[in-house]
Design a protein around this motif. Structure first.
Motif, PDB file in Angstrom:
ATOM      1  N   ALA A 180       0.814  -1.217   0.000  1.00 26.90           N
ATOM      2  CA  ALA A 180       0.000   0.000   0.000  1.00 26.90           C
ATOM      3  C   ALA A 180       0.845   1.263   0.000  1.00 26.90           C
ATOM      4  N   THR A 181       1.998   1.247   0.638  1.00 24.74           N
ATOM      5  CA  THR A 181       2.832   2.449   0.696  1.00 24.74           C
ATOM      6  C   THR A 181       3.719   2.614  -0.521  1.00 24.74           C
ATOM      7  N   SER A 182       4.137   1.528  -1.144  1.00 21.60           N
ATOM      8  CA  SER A 182       5.101   1.617  -2.243  1.00 21.60           C
ATOM      9  C   SER A 182       4.473   1.428  -3.622  1.00 21.60           C
ATOM     10  N   PHE A 219       7.183 -11.274  -1.871  1.00 21.18           N
ATOM     11  CA  PHE A 219       6.288 -11.153  -3.022  1.00 21.18           C
ATOM     12  C   PHE A 219       5.661  -9.764  -3.075  1.00 21.18           C
ATOM     13  N   ALA A 220       5.229  -9.235  -1.916  1.00 22.83           N
ATOM     14  CA  ALA A 220       4.620  -7.903  -1.884  1.00 22.83           C
ATOM     15  C   ALA A 220       5.641  -6.828  -2.226  1.00 22.83           C
ATOM     16  N   SER A 221       6.901  -7.019  -1.834  1.00 25.91           N
ATOM     17  CA  SER A 221       7.937  -6.039  -2.145  1.00 25.91           C
ATOM     18  C   SER A 221       8.253  -6.006  -3.630  1.00 25.91           C
ATOM     19  N   LEU A 222       8.080  -7.119  -4.302  1.00 21.40           N
ATOM     20  CA  LEU A 222       8.382  -7.199  -5.733  1.00 21.40           C
ATOM     21  C   LEU A 222       7.206  -6.812  -6.611  1.00 21.40           C
ATOM     22  N   GLY A 223       5.971  -7.115  -6.167  1.00 17.59           N
ATOM     23  CA  GLY A 223       4.818  -6.911  -7.052  1.00 17.59           C
ATOM     24  C   GLY A 223       3.639  -6.205  -6.441  1.00 17.59           C
ATOM     25  N   GLY A 224       3.770  -5.618  -5.263  1.00 21.48           N
ATOM     26  CA  GLY A 224       2.659  -4.922  -4.648  1.00 21.48           C
ATOM     27  C   GLY A 224       1.549  -5.877  -4.231  1.00 21.48           C
ATOM     28  N   LEU A 225       0.297  -5.395  -4.289  1.00 25.78           N
ATOM     29  CA  LEU A 225      -0.831  -6.229  -3.889  1.00 25.78           C
ATOM     30  C   LEU A 225      -0.985  -7.425  -4.819  1.00 25.78           C
ATOM     31  N   PRO A 274      14.343   7.188   6.044  1.00 24.98           N
ATOM     32  CA  PRO A 274      15.287   7.345   4.921  1.00 24.98           C
ATOM     33  C   PRO A 274      15.356   6.189   3.943  1.00 24.98           C
ATOM     34  N   TYR A 275      14.553   5.145   4.118  1.00 25.32           N
ATOM     35  CA  TYR A 275      14.668   3.993   3.225  1.00 25.32           C
ATOM     36  C   TYR A 275      13.277   3.495   2.846  1.00 25.32           C
ATOM     37  N   PRO A 276      13.208   2.620   1.835  1.00 23.15           N
ATOM     38  CA  PRO A 276      11.899   2.141   1.363  1.00 23.15           C
ATOM     39  C   PRO A 276      11.137   1.394   2.463  1.00 23.15           C
ATOM     40  N   SER A 277       9.844   1.207   2.217  1.00 20.55           N
ATOM     41  CA  SER A 277       8.977   0.612   3.241  1.00 20.55           C
ATOM     42  C   SER A 277       9.331  -0.841   3.534  1.00 20.55           C
ATOM     43  N   PHE A 278       9.789  -1.605   2.514  1.00 23.59           N
ATOM     44  CA  PHE A 278      10.079  -3.013   2.789  1.00 23.59           C
ATOM     45  C   PHE A 278      11.319  -3.156   3.681  1.00 23.59           C
TER      46      PHE A 278
END
Length: 453
Positions: free
Chosen positions: A295-297, A406-412, A319-323
């Motif tokens: 949801a955030t990325s 999986f969520a970090s690579l392809g979202g929902l 300072p870094y991505p959500s994952f």
């Protein structure tokens, strides 16, 4: 019944003494009175001295002749059959006493047991139902099971595991309702185990698993006698290892791991509500970290505008991505959980509570994590603890990171794809030939009713 060895009894006594001679606790005690003569050979650290005095030594001096003493000893229920001198040597290490009288050898089981204390359940506590768990003595555990399962069809077979320590294993099942194919598979796997030493049921469970890298557990471990009885009545096999505090139940399917014994004792709607909460917690534990990252990325539009803005505002300064943020906080939570297991009980609660509060506050103030992330991590931790059986809880903790990837690579879309993949993996799994998603208790209700009637 009189037991003999094929060799001269005196030579057998000498051979046993030579094999055990370096041990400081080996006792070779001759008994003499008038025309009566006997010899005792035993290891005093594993023999109950009080029982030995009452059952063997005292009657020897009170009875009139050797024949009377021998007849008395043969009448005792703890006499063991003798098959070979090697078997006698093994039984002596377990607590048996070798008695030589009138050129006959007798083997008496007079072991000292310090592990037969029955404790309260600590791993699977319940509000209602029995509160006593199993002990570490196999005879005590068999007694506890038989006291709750009064069926003549209950079969208890024993075998020895471990080429060096020869640990006793009991295979327990109800002959009338047991799944024959499962029983054969269990026995075949047990016979295939070749290991010098085995100490616990956890080790046995690992050795019996053909697929060592399987993601989900296919056998259940429990310390509760009531759970053992319910599973025996449904046709399962129980494995009880001497020295182990728990029982292995096979086969085990997914729904078994999500069942608490409170479900058997509560009312209908209370039980259904608790099961709903349990499965909701399982779903939240698996998906919350992935949903946050997605949801955030990738897909902020899935939330209402106000909520999306609130989440984005809470991440200002991170300072870094959500994952990376999620992975960092989940690893901190795993460290706290592991510390709570390893620390002494006197300081566990204080150390983990203070550590969690300090780390959470410091992480948000230093802009290393958002406030919402702290809430999600706390919710995930609480949801993990809702799962009744530890083996499934540990497996779910691993699956959570797979779905996060999986969520970090392809979202929902990636998260949904990962969930579908996990479901496909579970549906193709088997436990001793039984489908992992089989409604086991429902399919065996007819047999269970037959037993009850």
């Amino acid at each position: 019944m009189l037991s003999r060895t094929p060799e001269n009894p005196g030579d057998t006594i000498k051979w046993l003494s030579q094999e055990l001679k370096p041990s400081f606790d080996l006792v070779h005690k001759p008994l003499h009175m008038d025309e009566k003569h006997a010899e005792l050979l035993y290891i005093k650290t594993v023999v109950d001295g009080t029982q030995l005095q009452q059952l063997v030594i005292k009657p020897f001096f009170e009875l009139a002749t050797d024949q009377h003493v021998e007849a008395y000893l043969n009448s005792l229920p703890n006499q063991q059959d003798i098959t070979s001198k090697e078997q006698m040597l093994l039984e002596m290490t377990k607590g048996s006493v070798v008695i030589l009288i009138r050129d006959h050898l007798l083997l008496m089981d007079i072991k000292k047991v310090n592990t037969d204390t029955v404790q309260q359940t600590s791993i699977e506590p319940t509000i209602q139902g029995p509160q006593l768990s199993l002990s570490e003595d196999i005879a005590t555990n068999v007694n506890l099971i038989r006291q709750r399962y009064h069926r003549p069809s209950l079969v208890i077979e024993t075998m020895e595991l471990g080429e060096k320590n020869k640990q006793t294993l009991a295979i327990i099942y109800d002959e009338e309702v047991v799944l024959k194919d499962v029983l054969e598979q269990v026995k075949r796997k047990l016979k295939a185990i070749k290991i010098p030493i085995i100490q616990s049921t956890t080790e046995l469970q690992r050795l019996m698993n053909d697929k060592r890298r399987s993601l989900m557990p296919t056998m259940m471990m429990t310390e509760r006698t009531d759970r053992v009885v319910y599973n025996l009545a449904s046709g399962k096999v129980a494995l009880l290892l001497d020295g182990g505090h728990s029982v292995i139940l096979a086969p085990a399917i997914f729904f078994d791991f999500m069942t608490s014994m409170d479900d058997k004792y509560g009312s209908y709607w209370v039980t259904k509500s608790l099961k709903f909460l349990r499965y909701s917690g399982l779903f939240a534990c698996l998906t919350l970290p992935g949903v946050y990252v997605a949801a955030t990325s990738y897909n902020p539009e899935v939330f209402r505008v106000e909520l999306a803005l609130s989440i984005a505002g809470s991440r200002i300064g991170v300072p870094y991505p959500s994952f990376i943020e999620v992975l960092f906080m989940l690893m901190v939570m795993e460290l706290l959980t592991e510390a709570s297991i390893r620390l002494p009980k006197a300081v566990t609660g204080t150390a983990t509570t203070v550590g969690g509060l300090i780390l959470g506050t410091a992480a948000t103030e230093a802009a290393l994590a958002s406030n919402i992330m702290i809430i999600i991590v706390a919710a995930v931790a609480i949801s993990t603890f809702v799962i009744p059986i530890n083996e499934m809880s540990f497996a779910i903790r691993v699956v959570r990171y797979i779905l996060l990837a999986f969520a970090s690579l392809g979202g929902l879309a990636g998260l949904v794809f990962g969930l579908i993949g996990i479901l496909m993996y579970l549906t193709q799994m088997e436990s001793f030939g039984e489908p992992y998603f089989k409604m086991y208790w429902q399919t065996k209700r007819a047999e269970t009713r037959k037993i009850q009637t």
